[in-house]
Design a protein around this motif. Structure first.
Motif, mmCIF file in Angstrom:
data_model
loop_
_atom_site.group_PDB
_atom_site.id
_atom_site.type_symbol
_atom_site.label_atom_id
_atom_site.label_comp_id
_atom_site.label_asym_id
_atom_site.label_seq_id
_atom_site.Cartn_x
_atom_site.Cartn_y
_atom_site.Cartn_z
ATOM 1 N N UNK A 174 0.785 -1.221 0.000
ATOM 2 C CA UNK A 174 0.000 0.000 0.000
ATOM 3 C C UNK A 174 0.824 1.282 0.000
ATOM 4 N N UNK A 175 2.154 1.177 0.017
ATOM 5 C CA UNK A 175 2.972 2.382 -0.006
ATOM 6 C C UNK A 175 2.712 3.221 -1.253
ATOM 7 N N UNK A 176 2.210 2.573 -2.310
ATOM 8 C CA UNK A 176 1.916 3.297 -3.547
ATOM 9 C C UNK A 176 0.799 4.314 -3.358
ATOM 10 N N UNK A 177 -0.059 4.074 -2.379
ATOM 11 C CA UNK A 177 -1.251 4.907 -2.223
ATOM 12 C C UNK A 177 -1.352 5.510 -0.828
ATOM 13 N N UNK A 178 -0.218 5.893 -0.258
ATOM 14 C CA UNK A 178 -0.235 6.497 1.079
ATOM 15 C C UNK A 178 -1.127 7.739 1.147
ATOM 16 N N UNK A 179 -1.123 8.629 0.140
ATOM 17 C CA UNK A 179 -2.037 9.775 0.223
ATOM 18 C C UNK A 179 -3.501 9.357 0.352
ATOM 19 N N UNK A 180 -3.886 8.257 -0.291
ATOM 20 C CA UNK A 180 -5.266 7.778 -0.181
ATOM 21 C C UNK A 180 -5.528 7.249 1.225
ATOM 22 N N UNK A 181 -4.556 6.517 1.784
ATOM 23 C CA UNK A 181 -4.695 6.028 3.159
ATOM 24 C C UNK A 181 -4.835 7.200 4.128
ATOM 25 N N UNK A 182 -4.047 8.257 3.901
ATOM 26 C CA UNK A 182 -4.115 9.431 4.774
ATOM 27 C C UNK A 182 -5.484 10.105 4.678
ATOM 28 N N UNK A 183 -5.979 10.227 3.466
ATOM 29 C CA UNK A 183 -7.313 10.839 3.293
ATOM 30 C C UNK A 183 -8.373 10.005 3.983
#
Length: 319
Positions: A174-183
């Protein structure tokens, strides 16, 4: 305010000393209080020996070594747990990320009050077919599903407020989508900054073509978790009930039709020979299974326990 620089790596022995000297120069020239955390993700070259030597020389440098290669997400997870800085910077160890970007990234977090700043490598030095084109496709898909208007979700150079890294769970790939995880975790002050991308100086990339397949699957996972991660019964239960009702009424219609034709002495076939009977039965079974899947998902969600996903074999004495 202190800065934590987190650097996950795999077999980057040749670049580590140069990268450390570059980061330290930037930090000292700007009078930053800092720590540098190297996470050796199971390297088989002399990377750990180099990290240990740097840590002996500079107490601001800390190292973590995994017993085998677990992946970048696990390395970042370990770094996020250990980071003590108010502003956290992540970057790759291959010298393709420019440490001179750190002061501006720091300013955007500390002064402009952004919670996450993602780097945007507008001009890349990677192969067009191998990386550029697939990356554009995945970034477009991520923008569409997440609603975040970022050009480069997977850029390794990012800056975070400490609260972000302490409250997101980076796992799998999931490191590819950290901004999505943060949101999804409730951090909405997210932006991007155009950063300089540099050609790889040593070694070769550690990522193959399979990462794009995994990236697509991870994107689907994130979409599902963002929509139904806290309420799986809303998806599976609703679909299950709907399918069961459809199957039930279809079976009822088959039975009613059988009785009606028997009453009026019309030609009739056995229920067991009517294909709609088996269709109805199958739909009801699938509906029941979906409902149970949602129920089990709710039980798991309420009983899950934290568990480490990697084994650390060594740390530098600074830990």
């Amino acid at each position: 305010m202190q800065i934590s620089v987190i650097i996950p790596l795999l077999n980057e022995e040749q670049s580590l000393a140069e990268l450390y000297n570059w980061i330290a120069k930037v930090m000292r020239s700007n009078s930053f209080s800092y720590e540098i955390i190297f996470i050796d993700d199971g390297s088989t070259d002399g990377s750990w020996k180099t990290i240990a030597a740097i840590a002996d020389k500079d107490k601001a440098v800390k190292g973590i070594k995994f017993n085998r290669n677990y992946g970048k997400s696990q390395a970042l997870h370990a770094g996020f747990l250990k980071a003590e800085g108010d502003v956290v910077i992540t970057m790759d160890a291959d010298l393709q990320d420019n440490p001179d970007e750190i002061p501006e990234l720091y300013k955007m977090i500390a002064e402009e009050q952004y919670q996450l700043v993602s780097g945007w490598k507008k001009k890349r030095y990677d192969s067009v077919l191998a990386k550029n084109l697939p990356s554009k496709l995945f970034n477009a898909a991520a923008r569409k599903t997440s609603g975040l208007k970022l050009h480069d979700f997977n850029c390794g150079l990012k800056a975070y407020n400490k609260a972000v890294v302490k409250n997101i769970d980076v796992y799998g790939e999931m490191h590819r989508y950290i901004p999505v995880l943060a949101k999804n975790a409730g951090f909405y002050r997210i932006t991007e900054k155009e950063v300089q991308h540099q050609a790889r100086k040593y070694g070769k990339t550690k990522f193959g073509a399979e990462r794009f397949i995994f990236g697509f699957l991870d994107l689907l996972t994130i979409w599902f978790l963002s929509k139904f991660g806290r309420r799986p019964m809303h998806l599976f239960g609703s679909l299950g009930v709907l399918m069961f009702i459809i199957g039930f009424f279809t079976a009822g219609f088959v039975g009613f039709s059988k009785l009606y034709k028997m009453y009026h002495n019309e030609p009739n076939i056995l229920v067991a020979l009517n294909p709609w009977f088996y269709i109805a039965l199958t739909v009801m079974i699938i509906g029941s299974q979906l409902f149970l899947a949602g129920f089990v998902g709710e039980l798991i969600l309420r009983s899950k326990r934290d568990k480490e996903r990697y084994l650390i074999t060594k740390t530098t004495e600074n830990y």
